[in-house]
Write a protein that holds these residues in place. Structure first.
Motif, PDB file in Angstrom:
ATOM      1  N   LEU A 230      28.470 -29.553  -1.031  1.00 34.24           N
ATOM      2  CA  LEU A 230      28.831 -28.127  -1.265  1.00 34.24           C
ATOM      3  C   LEU A 230      28.311 -27.329  -0.073  1.00 34.24           C
ATOM      4  O   LEU A 230      28.806 -26.461   0.492  1.00 34.24           O
ATOM      5  CB  LEU A 230      28.539 -27.405  -2.495  1.00 34.24           C
ATOM      6  N   GLU A 231      26.910 -27.425   0.256  1.00 36.34           N
ATOM      7  CA  GLU A 231      26.387 -26.807   1.172  1.00 36.34           C
ATOM      8  C   GLU A 231      26.856 -27.394   2.807  1.00 36.34           C
ATOM      9  O   GLU A 231      26.888 -26.728   3.581  1.00 36.34           O
ATOM     10  CB  GLU A 231      24.664 -27.146   1.248  1.00 36.34           C
ATOM     11  N   LEU A 232      27.088 -28.561   2.829  1.00 35.33           N
ATOM     12  CA  LEU A 232      27.634 -28.846   4.205  1.00 35.33           C
ATOM     13  C   LEU A 232      28.785 -28.275   4.336  1.00 35.33           C
ATOM     14  O   LEU A 232      29.330 -27.731   5.441  1.00 35.33           O
ATOM     15  CB  LEU A 232      27.915 -30.423   4.160  1.00 35.33           C
ATOM     16  N   HIS A 233      29.773 -28.224   3.466  1.00 38.05           N
ATOM     17  CA  HIS A 233      30.996 -27.391   3.505  1.00 38.05           C
ATOM     18  C   HIS A 233      30.901 -26.044   3.899  1.00 38.05           C
ATOM     19  O   HIS A 233      31.777 -25.477   4.559  1.00 38.05           O
ATOM     20  CB  HIS A 233      32.024 -27.839   2.232  1.00 38.05           C
ATOM     21  N   ARG A 234      29.998 -25.298   3.016  1.00 37.77           N
ATOM     22  CA  ARG A 234      29.785 -24.019   3.149  1.00 37.77           C
ATOM     23  C   ARG A 234      29.449 -23.923   4.640  1.00 37.77           C
ATOM     24  O   ARG A 234      29.600 -22.829   5.204  1.00 37.77           O
ATOM     25  CB  ARG A 234      28.775 -23.573   2.183  1.00 37.77           C
ATOM     26  N   GLU A 235      28.652 -24.741   5.193  1.00 37.46           N
ATOM     27  CA  GLU A 235      28.006 -24.523   6.552  1.00 37.46           C
ATOM     28  C   GLU A 235      29.056 -24.805   7.492  1.00 37.46           C
ATOM     29  O   GLU A 235      28.982 -24.941   8.793  1.00 37.46           O
ATOM     30  CB  GLU A 235      26.752 -25.167   6.799  1.00 37.46           C
ATOM     31  N   GLY A 236      30.327 -25.254   7.277  1.00 38.17           N
ATOM     32  CA  GLY A 236      31.544 -25.563   8.330  1.00 38.17           C
ATOM     33  C   GLY A 236      31.562 -26.854   8.489  1.00 38.17           C
ATOM     34  O   GLY A 236      32.415 -27.284   9.599  1.00 38.17           O
ATOM     35  N   LEU A 237      30.749 -27.989   8.035  1.00 37.94           N
ATOM     36  CA  LEU A 237      30.806 -29.237   8.322  1.00 37.94           C
ATOM     37  C   LEU A 237      31.535 -30.054   7.468  1.00 37.94           C
ATOM     38  O   LEU A 237      31.762 -29.899   6.281  1.00 37.94           O
ATOM     39  CB  LEU A 237      29.512 -29.820   8.514  1.00 37.94           C
ATOM     40  N   ALA A 238      32.646 -31.149   8.063  1.00 38.25           N
ATOM     41  CA  ALA A 238      33.399 -31.634   7.375  1.00 38.25           C
ATOM     42  C   ALA A 238      32.529 -32.973   6.889  1.00 38.25           C
ATOM     43  O   ALA A 238      31.704 -33.514   7.852  1.00 38.25           O
ATOM     44  CB  ALA A 238      34.663 -32.185   8.092  1.00 38.25           C
ATOM     45  N   SER A 239      33.103 -33.645   5.733  1.00 35.68           N
ATOM     46  CA  SER A 239      32.316 -34.790   5.376  1.00 35.68           C
ATOM     47  C   SER A 239      33.416 -35.903   4.849  1.00 35.68           C
ATOM     48  O   SER A 239      34.520 -35.193   4.401  1.00 35.68           O
ATOM     49  CB  SER A 239      31.423 -34.738   4.298  1.00 35.68           C
ATOM     50  N   THR A 240      33.126 -37.110   4.791  1.00 34.92           N
ATOM     51  CA  THR A 240      33.958 -38.127   4.356  1.00 34.92           C
ATOM     52  C   THR A 240      33.606 -38.109   2.533  1.00 34.92           C
ATOM     53  O   THR A 240      32.619 -37.766   2.185  1.00 34.92           O
ATOM     54  CB  THR A 240      33.892 -39.273   4.837  1.00 34.92           C
ATOM     55  N   ALA A 241      34.413 -38.680   1.898  1.00 35.95           N
ATOM     56  CA  ALA A 241      34.051 -38.932   0.517  1.00 35.95           C
ATOM     57  C   ALA A 241      34.328 -40.419   0.280  1.00 35.95           C
ATOM     58  O   ALA A 241      35.099 -41.107   0.764  1.00 35.95           O
ATOM     59  CB  ALA A 241      35.212 -38.355  -0.457  1.00 35.95           C
ATOM     60  N   THR A 242      33.212 -41.143  -0.535  1.00 36.38           N
ATOM     61  CA  THR A 242      33.264 -42.671  -0.602  1.00 36.38           C
ATOM     62  C   THR A 242      33.231 -42.868  -2.232  1.00 36.38           C
ATOM     63  O   THR A 242      32.658 -41.933  -3.117  1.00 36.38           O
ATOM     64  CB  THR A 242      32.244 -43.304  -0.025  1.00 36.38           C
ATOM     65  N   LEU A 243      33.445 -44.058  -2.590  1.00 32.40           N
ATOM     66  CA  LEU A 243      33.294 -44.636  -3.669  1.00 32.40           C
ATOM     67  C   LEU A 243      32.961 -46.150  -3.791  1.00 32.40           C
ATOM     68  O   LEU A 243      33.622 -46.616  -3.051  1.00 32.40           O
ATOM     69  CB  LEU A 243      34.632 -44.467  -4.671  1.00 32.40           C
ATOM     70  N   MET A 244      31.890 -46.596  -4.202  1.00 32.26           N
ATOM     71  CA  MET A 244      31.519 -47.949  -4.288  1.00 32.26           C
ATOM     72  C   MET A 244      32.016 -48.530  -5.800  1.00 32.26           C
ATOM     73  O   MET A 244      31.334 -47.809  -6.613  1.00 32.26           O
ATOM     74  CB  MET A 244      30.220 -48.145  -3.859  1.00 32.26           C
ATOM     75  N   ALA A 245      32.678 -49.562  -5.555  1.00 33.43           N
ATOM     76  CA  ALA A 245      33.359 -49.837  -7.029  1.00 33.43           C
ATOM     77  C   ALA A 245      33.319 -51.707  -6.962  1.00 33.43           C
ATOM     78  O   ALA A 245      33.145 -52.047  -5.835  1.00 33.43           O
ATOM     79  CB  ALA A 245      34.883 -49.398  -7.079  1.00 33.43           C
ATOM     80  N   GLY A 246      33.421 -51.960  -8.193  1.00 30.44           N
ATOM     81  CA  GLY A 246      33.574 -53.488  -8.224  1.00 30.44           C
ATOM     82  C   GLY A 246      32.188 -54.075  -8.706  1.00 30.44           C
ATOM     83  O   GLY A 246      32.023 -55.064  -8.527  1.00 30.44           O
TER      84      GLY A 246
END
Length: 396
Positions: A230-246
Motif C-alpha cells: 500500500l505504501e509503495l503504491h501510495r508513493e507512485g511505484l508499481a509492483s508485481t503480485a505473486t503467489l507461491m503455491a503447491g
C-alpha cells in the motif's frame, strides 16, 4: 459448473460483487480440488480431447478471459537478474537460497562485479535489472543499510544508464527500515530518488497467517506485506503480485490470497495509481528445499497439471483487476510456461540471464532464455509476440 460459467463469464458487464466474491472464489478452488485431484506424475496434456471435460471447460474459460482482457499477443522483457547476496538472517522453511556468512555456497557480490554484469546485460539489449537478495545485516555503508541499498541502485545506473531498476521485495524494504530505524516512507522515497523504478512482489508466499506460521514464521506477516505494498503504491511505484503455491496451502488460503490482491488493486485504482503490473504464480520447488517441508510435500518438482489449473483459476478470480498474468519458466520449464499461455497467461516474463534463488532449490527450467527462445514458444502456439518494458510499454 454452469453457475460458475455464468458468474465468471468475461462478457458480463459487472464482476461478482463483494457478497459473492469470497464464496465464489472458494467454490471454484474447492470444486477443482474435488473434481480434478492432483496427480504428481501427470505430464502436460498434449490434446484438448484428452483433458477431462471439467478441466477443458476451466481452461477455455480462462483462455477466453485472457483474450478479452489482454488480447492474443504474448509479451516478454529482456532483463537480467542480479541476486547480489544470499547471506540472510531469516530461516524460511522452503528456502534453499539462504546461507550464513562463511557457510559453503554463501556469496555477497561486490559492486564492481554487479556493475560489470549490468553493463553486459545492457549491451545485449536488457531494459531491466531485477535486484533481490537475502536479508544481510552486514550490508551497510557508513553504518547505514539504506545508504548501502541506495548506493547499489546508483552503481547499477552508472554502469547501465537508463535501465529500469526492478528491485527489493516488500520484505527487503521493511528490513532496511528496521535496520536503520527509519519510517518506511522515507526508505521508499530515498530509494526512488536513487533510481528504484518498481518492486517485485515476492515474499508474499501465501497471504494466510495460518500458512505463514508453518512455512516462514520469521518473515513479515501477511498484514505487513500488504502495508508495504500500500505504501509503495501510495508513493507512485508499481509492483508485481505473486503467489507461491503447491506446498501446504488449502483452497481457503488461496482464496484469501487472491481476494486480498484484488482488494489492494481496487484500492490503488480507486486512487488513480498503477498498483500491480502483473500476477505471477510461483510453484514450489522442493528438490533442495529444507527436508521437513520437502518430505511433507512429497515431490521435488511442481505438479504441472495442478499448477495449470491454478493458473486458470487465478485468471478467472483476479478478473479485470489483473490484465497481465505470467508463469515461471524457471519453475515450470519453458515447455510448461508455454502451455500456461493456453490457461490464461499472456506474458512469458523475462530472459533473466542468470538466476540463483530457484535454481538453488533444484528447479529444472534453467537460468536463462534468449529472446529468440521466448518468441519461439509463443509462435509455436500461433500467437503474435512482442518485446515489452517492465511496465508493459514498448521499448525505445
Amino acid at each position: 459448473m454452469e453457475r460458475l460459467d455464468h458468474l465468471l463469464d468475461p462478457r458480463r458487464a459487472q464482476p461478482a460483487g463483494p457478497s459473492q466474491a469470497a464464496p465464489l472464489a472458494l467454490e471454484l478452488l474447492t470444486w477443482q480440488a474435488q473434481a480434478c485431484p492432483s496427480r504428481a506424475n501427470d505430464g502436460p496434456t498434449s490434446k484438448a480431447g484428452a483433458e477431462p471435460a471439467a478441466v477443458a471447460s476451466l481452461r477455455r474459460l480462462a483462455d477466453r478471459r485472457r483474450q478479452a482482457l489482454a488480447g492474443e499477443t504474448v509479451t516478454y522483457v529482456v532483463n537480467r537478474n542480479l541476486n547480489f547476496t544470499n547471506h540472510c538472517q531469516k530461516h524460511c522453511g522452503f528456502c534453499a537460497f539462504r546461507r550464513d556468512t562463511g557457510e559453503p555456497g554463501a556469496f555477497w557480490h561486490s559492486l564492481e562485479l554487479l556493475q560489470e554484469r549490468a553493463r553486459q546485460a545492457q549491451a545485449v539489449g536488457a531494459t531491466e535489472l531485477c535486484l533481490q537478495g537475502g536479508l544481510n545485516p552486514e550490508a551497510r555503508l557508513d553504518g547505514s543499510a539504506l545508504a548501502y541499498y541506495r548506493r547499489l541502485l546508483e552503481a547499477c545506473l552508472e554502469a547501465a544508464p537508463g535501465v529500469h531498476l526492478h528491485a527489493f521485495s516488500p520484505q527487503e524494504l521493511l528490513f532496511i527500515a528496521e535496520q536503520d530505524g527509519l519510517p518506511l516512507r522515507q526508505v521508499i522515497a530515498e530509494l526512488r530518488a536513487a533510481g528504484l523504478g518498481s518492486v517485485p512482489g515476492t515474499a508474499a508466499e501465501v497471504l494466510s497467517e495460518r500458512v505463514r506460521q508453518r512455512l516462514c514464521p520469521e518473515k513479515l506477516s501477511a498484514r505487513a506485506w500488504c502495508a508495504v505494498v500500500l505504501e509503495l503504491h501510495r508513493e507512485g511505484l508499481a509492483s508485481t503480485a505473486t503467489l507461491m503455491a503447491g506446498h501446504i496451502e488449502q483452497p481457503a488460503d488461496l482464496a484469501a490470497h487472491l481476494l486480498t490482491l484484488v482488494a489492494l488493486q481496487q484500492h490503488a485504482w480507486q486512487h488513480s495509481r498503477r498498483g500491480f503490473s502483473e500476477f505471477v504464480l510461483l510453484p514450489f520447488v522442493g528438490a533442495h528445499a529444507p527436508a521437513p517441508l520437502r518430505q511433507r510435500v512429497g515431490r521435488d518438482q511442481p505438479d504441472l497439471q495442478s499448477m495449470l489449473r491454478l493458473t486458470a483459476q487465478a485468471r478467472l478470480l483476479l478478473g479485470r483487476w489483473f490484465v497481465n498474468h505470467q508463469p515461471s519458466w524457471v519453475k515450470l520449464t519453458l515447455a510448461g510456461a508455454r502451455e500456461a499461455l493456453r490457461w490464461g497467461c499472456n506474458d512469458l516474463g523475462g530472459t533473466l540471464m542468470e538466476e540463483s534463488i530457484t535454481s538453488m532449490a533444484g528447479a529444472l527450467g534453467g537460468t536463462a532464455q534468449t529472446p529468440e527462445q521466448l518468441e519461439a514458444a509463443a509462435l509455436q502456439l500461433g500467437r503474435p509476440v512482442r518485446r515489452r518494458t517492465t511496465l508493459y510499454g514498448a521499448p525505445a
